[in-house]
Write a protein that holds these residues in place. Structure first.
Motif, short mmCIF file in Angstrom:
data_model
loop_
_atom_site.label_atom_id
_atom_site.label_comp_id
_atom_site.label_asym_id
_atom_site.label_seq_id
_atom_site.Cartn_x
_atom_site.Cartn_y
_atom_site.Cartn_z
N ALA A 132 0.95 -1.34 0.07
CA ALA A 132 0.02 0.21 0.26
C ALA A 132 0.78 1.38 -0.27
O ALA A 132 1.98 1.58 0.65
CB ALA A 132 -0.95 -0.28 1.02
N ASN A 133 0.39 1.81 -0.60
CA ASN A 133 1.36 3.28 -0.46
C ASN A 133 1.28 4.38 0.39
O ASN A 133 -0.08 4.07 1.56
CB ASN A 133 0.66 4.80 -1.81
CG ASN A 133 0.96 4.38 -3.15
OD1 ASN A 133 1.98 3.40 -3.70
ND2 ASN A 133 -0.45 4.65 -3.58
N THR A 134 2.04 4.82 1.30
CA THR A 134 1.98 5.38 2.40
C THR A 134 2.41 6.95 2.61
O THR A 134 2.41 6.99 1.22
CB THR A 134 4.24 4.95 3.07
OG1 THR A 134 4.30 5.80 2.16
CG2 THR A 134 4.27 3.83 2.53
N PHE A 135 2.19 7.70 3.44
CA PHE A 135 2.06 8.93 3.17
C PHE A 135 3.45 9.75 2.71
O PHE A 135 3.53 10.33 1.84
CB PHE A 135 1.92 9.90 5.02
CG PHE A 135 1.89 11.14 5.14
CD1 PHE A 135 0.67 11.34 4.94
CD2 PHE A 135 3.12 11.71 5.05
CE1 PHE A 135 0.94 13.16 4.75
CE2 PHE A 135 3.49 13.30 4.54
CZ PHE A 135 1.69 14.01 4.77
N GLU A 136 5.11 8.51 3.11
CA GLU A 136 5.06 9.36 2.30
C GLU A 136 5.32 9.51 0.55
O GLU A 136 6.11 10.09 -0.22
CB GLU A 136 6.78 8.44 2.61
CG GLU A 136 7.35 9.27 4.07
CD GLU A 136 6.59 8.55 5.14
OE1 GLU A 136 5.49 7.61 4.84
OE2 GLU A 136 6.21 8.97 6.66
N ASP A 137 5.49 8.32 0.18
CA ASP A 137 5.00 7.38 -0.94
C ASP A 137 4.06 8.90 -1.88
O ASP A 137 4.29 9.57 -3.03
CB ASP A 137 4.25 6.53 -1.72
CG ASP A 137 5.05 5.30 -0.84
OD1 ASP A 137 6.45 5.56 -1.18
OD2 ASP A 137 4.65 4.29 -0.74
N ILE A 138 2.98 9.06 -0.97
CA ILE A 138 2.14 10.38 -1.42
C ILE A 138 2.33 11.68 -1.24
O ILE A 138 2.35 12.32 -2.29
CB ILE A 138 0.46 10.19 -0.39
CG1 ILE A 138 0.39 8.98 -0.88
CG2 ILE A 138 -0.24 11.36 -1.34
CD1 ILE A 138 -1.05 8.78 0.37
N GLU A 139 3.40 11.86 -0.52
CA GLU A 139 4.09 13.03 -0.72
C GLU A 139 5.55 12.88 -1.84
O GLU A 139 4.66 14.37 -2.09
CB GLU A 139 4.99 13.41 1.04
CG GLU A 139 5.61 14.53 1.04
CD GLU A 139 5.82 14.99 2.70
OE1 GLU A 139 6.47 15.84 2.89
OE2 GLU A 139 6.43 13.78 3.16
#
Length: 61
Positions: free
Chosen positions: A26-33
């Motif tokens: 799953a995408n993490t907050f860091e991936d999205i940021e």
């Protein structure tokens, strides 16, 4: 990957095929940021209306 062609078909062992599979995390907050930072770095300047619109969209997240 080892394979055998029989007529119009190519046969491979399931174990060899499964070895190619990579579990998707799953995408993490860091991936999205990181993705947002890349978009911002390459995006043209925004109008005030565009900034307000994007803020309203992201404010609902």
């Amino acid at each position: 990957m080892p394979a055998v062609k029989i007529g119009g078909r190519v046969k491979v062992l399931r174990a060899d095929l499964d070895a190619l599979a990579v579990p998707k995390r799953a995408n993490t907050f860091e991936d999205i940021e990181s993705a947002i930072r890349r978009v911002v770095a390459t995006a043209p300047p925004l109008t005030d209306a565009q900034v307000r619109h994007l803020s309203s969209l992201l404010g609902r997240a």
